[in-house]
Motif scaffolding. Structure first.
Motif, PDB file in Angstrom:
ATOM      1  N   UNK A  63      76.769  53.985 -66.961  1.00 59.12           N
ATOM      2  CA  UNK A  63      78.140  53.494 -66.824  1.00 59.12           C
ATOM      3  C   UNK A  63      78.409  53.049 -65.395  1.00 59.12           C
ATOM      4  N   UNK A  64      77.955  53.833 -64.417  1.00 55.74           N
ATOM      5  CA  UNK A  64      78.164  53.489 -63.014  1.00 55.74           C
ATOM      6  C   UNK A  64      77.418  52.208 -62.648  1.00 55.74           C
ATOM      7  N   UNK A  65      76.153  52.121 -63.056  1.00 56.52           N
ATOM      8  CA  UNK A  65      75.367  50.932 -62.747  1.00 56.52           C
ATOM      9  C   UNK A  65      75.937  49.701 -63.447  1.00 56.52           C
ATOM     10  N   UNK A  66      76.386  49.859 -64.679  1.00 51.26           N
ATOM     11  CA  UNK A  66      76.972  48.739 -65.397  1.00 51.26           C
ATOM     12  C   UNK A  66      78.196  48.223 -64.653  1.00 51.26           C
ATOM     13  N   UNK A  67      79.004  49.159 -64.171  1.00 48.29           N
ATOM     14  CA  UNK A  67      80.200  48.772 -63.414  1.00 48.29           C
ATOM     15  C   UNK A  67      79.803  48.069 -62.117  1.00 48.29           C
ATOM     16  N   UNK A 112      77.084  45.580 -73.463  1.00 42.09           N
ATOM     17  CA  UNK A 112      76.420  46.246 -74.589  1.00 42.09           C
ATOM     18  C   UNK A 112      75.746  47.541 -74.141  1.00 42.09           C
ATOM     19  N   UNK A 113      75.112  47.501 -72.967  1.00 42.49           N
ATOM     20  CA  UNK A 113      74.470  48.706 -72.431  1.00 42.49           C
ATOM     21  C   UNK A 113      75.514  49.772 -72.150  1.00 42.49           C
ATOM     22  N   UNK A 114      76.626  49.362 -71.578  1.00 40.81           N
ATOM     23  CA  UNK A 114      77.709  50.314 -71.303  1.00 40.81           C
ATOM     24  C   UNK A 114      78.238  50.914 -72.603  1.00 40.81           C
ATOM     25  N   UNK A 115      78.415  50.084 -73.612  1.00 42.19           N
ATOM     26  CA  UNK A 115      78.877  50.588 -74.912  1.00 42.19           C
ATOM     27  C   UNK A 115      77.888  51.584 -75.491  1.00 42.19           C
ATOM     28  N   UNK A 116      76.593  51.275 -75.381  1.00 35.37           N
ATOM     29  CA  UNK A 116      75.573  52.193 -75.892  1.00 35.37           C
ATOM     30  C   UNK A 116      75.659  53.542 -75.188  1.00 35.37           C
ATOM     31  N   UNK A 117      75.823  53.510 -73.870  1.00 35.20           N
ATOM     32  CA  UNK A 117      75.923  54.782 -73.135  1.00 35.20           C
ATOM     33  C   UNK A 117      77.172  55.547 -73.556  1.00 35.20           C
ATOM     34  N   UNK A 118      78.245  54.825 -73.877  1.00 37.79           N
ATOM     35  CA  UNK A 118      79.465  55.489 -74.365  1.00 37.79           C
ATOM     36  C   UNK A 118      79.239  56.089 -75.753  1.00 37.79           C
ATOM     37  N   UNK A 173      85.261  44.527 -79.873  1.00 39.91           N
ATOM     38  CA  UNK A 173      84.106  44.879 -80.707  1.00 39.91           C
ATOM     39  C   UNK A 173      83.838  43.809 -81.756  1.00 39.91           C
ATOM     40  N   UNK A 174      84.903  43.263 -82.340  1.00 36.17           N
ATOM     41  CA  UNK A 174      84.725  42.201 -83.340  1.00 36.17           C
ATOM     42  C   UNK A 174      84.088  40.986 -82.674  1.00 36.17           C
TER      43      UNK A 174
END
Length: 187
Positions: A63-67, A112-118, A173-174
């Motif tokens: 999340x931090x890296x994505x931000x 997408x990576x951030x969503x996966x981590x969430x 998301x849609x």
């Protein structure tokens, strides 16, 4: 009769002693097994906590890296928009549009990576707000149009009249789902 009675009494005592001994051995074995199970449960519980902590740390890192990556990527996209508003040759315009498109694709991958981590952390929240499906589809198609045009594919939005115009859902998301489907179809 007296000797037979003594013999039966002795047999009874021997049998009782033997049964008691077997019960004690079985009880000791059972107790040892319970202690082993308890130790294993404690070990498994500690392992589970370590794994959960590791997953939490990984999710926080992602999340931090994505931000951290998203911020400069938004700057790149913003400056490409500014460049597109200036006088450019056709070739330069094409280059800047390619940079913008590639940056937008990279930003989508980061999201997408951030969503996966969430999802892994159990912290992904889904909004439930009114959303216009036709506008959402038009937005996604306008983003995908440059890629489709390069492959000489014509994108046309066509929704059945029975599909409601406004639904309750998560617009982001849609859009992600539609964009993934359309992008994959173009590829």
């Amino acid at each position: 009769i007296e000797e037979g009675s003594k013999y039966l009494q002795q047999q009874y005592l021997n049998t009782t002693y033997e049964l008691n001994h077997q019960i004690e051995v079985a009880t000791a074995d059972l107790q040892q097994s319970l202690e082993l199970l308890e130790e294993k449960n404690i070990e498994l519980s500690l392992d589970k906590k370590r794994i959960e902590e590791k997953i939490h740390q990984q999710s926080a890192f992602i999340a931090n890296m994505s931000h951290e990556i998203r911020t400069p990527m938004n700057g790149v996209i913003g400056f490409t928009n500014i460049l597109l508003d200036t006088q450019l040759t056709l070739l330069q315009t094409d280059y800047v549009k390619t940079i913008k498109s590639s940056s937008q694709d990279l930003l989508n991958i980061i999201n997408d990576i951030l969503d996966y981590s969430k999802i892994v952390a159990g912290k992904l929240s889904i909004e439930q707000i009114p959303l216009n499906l036709r506008y959402t589809l038009d937005d996604v198609l306008s983003l995908a149009a440059p890629h489709a045009n390069k492959k000489q594919i014509e994108l046309i939005a066509c929704t059945d009249v029975q599909v409601p115009t406004v639904v309750i859902g998560d617009a982001l998301r849609v859009k992600q789902i539609l964009q993934n489907l359309i992008t994959n179809a173009i590829k």
